[in-house]
Write a protein that holds these residues in place. Sequence first.
Motif, short mmCIF file in Angstrom:
data_model
loop_
_atom_site.label_atom_id
_atom_site.label_comp_id
_atom_site.label_asym_id
_atom_site.label_seq_id
_atom_site.Cartn_x
_atom_site.Cartn_y
_atom_site.Cartn_z
N GLY A 22 0.81 -1.21 0.00
CA GLY A 22 0.00 0.00 0.00
C GLY A 22 0.85 1.26 0.00
N LEU A 23 1.94 1.24 0.75
CA LEU A 23 2.85 2.39 0.77
C LEU A 23 3.49 2.60 -0.60
N ALA A 24 3.93 1.51 -1.21
CA ALA A 24 4.55 1.63 -2.54
C ALA A 24 3.55 2.18 -3.56
N LYS A 25 2.28 1.73 -3.45
CA LYS A 25 1.25 2.23 -4.37
C LYS A 25 0.99 3.71 -4.16
N SER A 26 0.94 4.13 -2.89
CA SER A 26 0.72 5.55 -2.60
C SER A 26 1.87 6.41 -3.11
N GLU A 27 3.09 5.92 -2.94
CA GLU A 27 4.24 6.66 -3.45
C GLU A 27 4.18 6.77 -4.98
N GLU A 28 3.75 5.68 -5.64
CA GLU A 28 3.64 5.71 -7.10
C GLU A 28 2.53 6.66 -7.54
N GLN A 29 1.40 6.64 -6.81
CA GLN A 29 0.31 7.54 -7.14
C GLN A 29 0.75 9.00 -6.99
N LEU A 30 1.53 9.28 -5.97
CA LEU A 30 2.02 10.64 -5.77
C LEU A 30 2.95 11.06 -6.92
N SER A 31 3.74 10.11 -7.42
CA SER A 31 4.64 10.44 -8.54
C SER A 31 3.85 10.76 -9.81
N TYR A 32 2.62 10.24 -9.90
CA TYR A 32 1.80 10.51 -11.09
C TYR A 32 1.31 11.95 -11.15
N THR A 33 1.48 12.70 -10.06
CA THR A 33 1.04 14.10 -10.08
C THR A 33 2.03 14.99 -10.81
N LYS A 34 3.15 14.45 -11.23
CA LYS A 34 4.14 15.21 -12.01
C LYS A 34 4.25 14.59 -13.40
N LEU A 35 4.10 15.40 -14.42
CA LEU A 35 4.17 14.94 -15.81
C LEU A 35 5.55 15.25 -16.36
N LYS A 36 6.26 14.21 -16.80
CA LYS A 36 7.63 14.37 -17.30
C LYS A 36 7.74 13.84 -18.73
N SER A 37 8.70 14.40 -19.45
CA SER A 37 8.93 13.97 -20.83
C SER A 37 9.75 12.68 -20.83
N ASN A 38 9.38 11.78 -21.73
CA ASN A 38 10.10 10.51 -21.84
C ASN A 38 11.29 10.58 -22.78
N PHE A 39 11.39 11.67 -23.55
CA PHE A 39 12.48 11.79 -24.52
C PHE A 39 12.72 13.26 -24.83
N ASP A 40 13.85 13.53 -25.48
CA ASP A 40 14.13 14.89 -25.93
C ASP A 40 13.20 15.24 -27.08
N GLY A 41 12.65 16.43 -27.04
CA GLY A 41 11.73 16.80 -28.11
C GLY A 41 11.32 18.26 -28.04
N ILE A 42 10.29 18.59 -28.80
CA ILE A 42 9.75 19.94 -28.88
C ILE A 42 8.25 19.88 -28.61
N VAL A 43 7.76 20.80 -27.79
CA VAL A 43 6.34 20.86 -27.48
C VAL A 43 5.59 21.41 -28.70
N THR A 44 4.64 20.64 -29.20
CA THR A 44 3.89 21.06 -30.39
C THR A 44 2.45 21.43 -30.07
N ALA A 45 1.95 21.08 -28.90
CA ALA A 45 0.57 21.42 -28.55
C ALA A 45 0.37 21.29 -27.04
N THR A 46 -0.58 22.05 -26.51
CA THR A 46 -0.98 21.94 -25.11
C THR A 46 -2.49 21.77 -25.07
N GLY A 47 -2.97 21.04 -24.07
CA GLY A 47 -4.39 20.74 -24.02
C GLY A 47 -5.10 21.13 -22.75
N ALA A 48 -4.38 21.76 -21.79
CA ALA A 48 -5.02 22.14 -20.53
C ALA A 48 -4.29 23.35 -19.95
N GLU A 49 -5.02 24.15 -19.18
CA GLU A 49 -4.47 25.33 -18.53
C GLU A 49 -4.48 25.14 -17.02
#
Length: 360
Positions: free
Chosen positions: A158-185
């Motif tokens: 349960g602790l490991a799941k909670s820690e993983e859920q908390l990490s989901y609150t940050k969105l990170k890029s999986n690779f080097d790239g360029i932002v071409t669109a945004t969908g939320a403010e």
Amino acid sequence: MSWSRFPHLVLPIAVLLLLAGCQKEEEQATEVVRPVLSMIVSERIDAAASFAGKVQPKVQTELGFRVIGRLVARDVTVGDAVVAGAELAALDPTAFELALRSAKADLASAEATLSNATAAEERLTALLKTDTESQATVDSAQQSREAAQASLIRATAGLAKSEEQLSYTKLKSNFDGIVTATGAEVGQVVSAGEMVVTVARPGERDAVVDVPDGIALFPIGTPFSVALQINPDLKVNGTVREIAPAADPVTRTRRVKIALDNPPVGFRLGTTITATRQGAEHELMLIPSTAVFEREGKRFVWIVNERGGDVTAREVEVGADVGGLRPVTAGLKPGERIATAGAHSLEEGQKVKISDGARS
């Protein structure tokens, strides 16, 4: 009724019956001639053509959160360059932090319970050796210790799941790239999986053009020369890698993607280009897709014999269907007439009549 009373009626009736029988036999003997739509095969010049379009990434990924939440930060905008691991956006972590604290408390409680259960089992086991405790009491203590161990494993997960859920609150890029669109403010509540940022790989780029339906007869791999509209002298070669299987119902165009071969820096994403087909003009023999039918894995068309008034099946080699037309590579010659409709309902040697709507 006796016919002897009306002898003058017998002969006329017999003649009428004989004539009716002959007429039926003639109708049965007459073969039905079916009208068909047809056309005379001809060649047309397929000239090199130019199409306007834009430079787009070959690969781009829509990134979103794995959990629902309120967006509290978005650190990038369209056009920003990002590196792998860079934080792009974040959700309000309050609820997930509280869940993490609760999971830590559950783990501490499970550890304490296991410690007490283990100590109790050890004491009872020692007393059993001096015959001051029964075996049943020791077995009960052992079961309590095993249950405490299971609770500890559950609390750890349960602790490991909670820690993983908390990490989901940050969105990170999986690779080097360029932002071409945004969908939320910022401030918006986003659902799990909803697109927040789109990141494209800048290395591989396509020239994307919309070609009028019926013109996109070039196959995959057709070479193109792509030039910038702002600087026509800056050119790069490319080849067709994808053609939309169906035309847009509104614009009646097909989207064609041309893979660029080592594009220079000037070919930035979103840049307007002109794509021109390479190679000299050549002749194409095009027939409607409705004229082609298949038997045992082979393709055929019906040849209309204008002298004999019948049809004969002939095997042909044709290209892919594009815009309702197919290029013929073998099996037909210019000037031959083929049936263009009802190919699956005709039969070998069937008598046909060229319809008034036939193509010349």
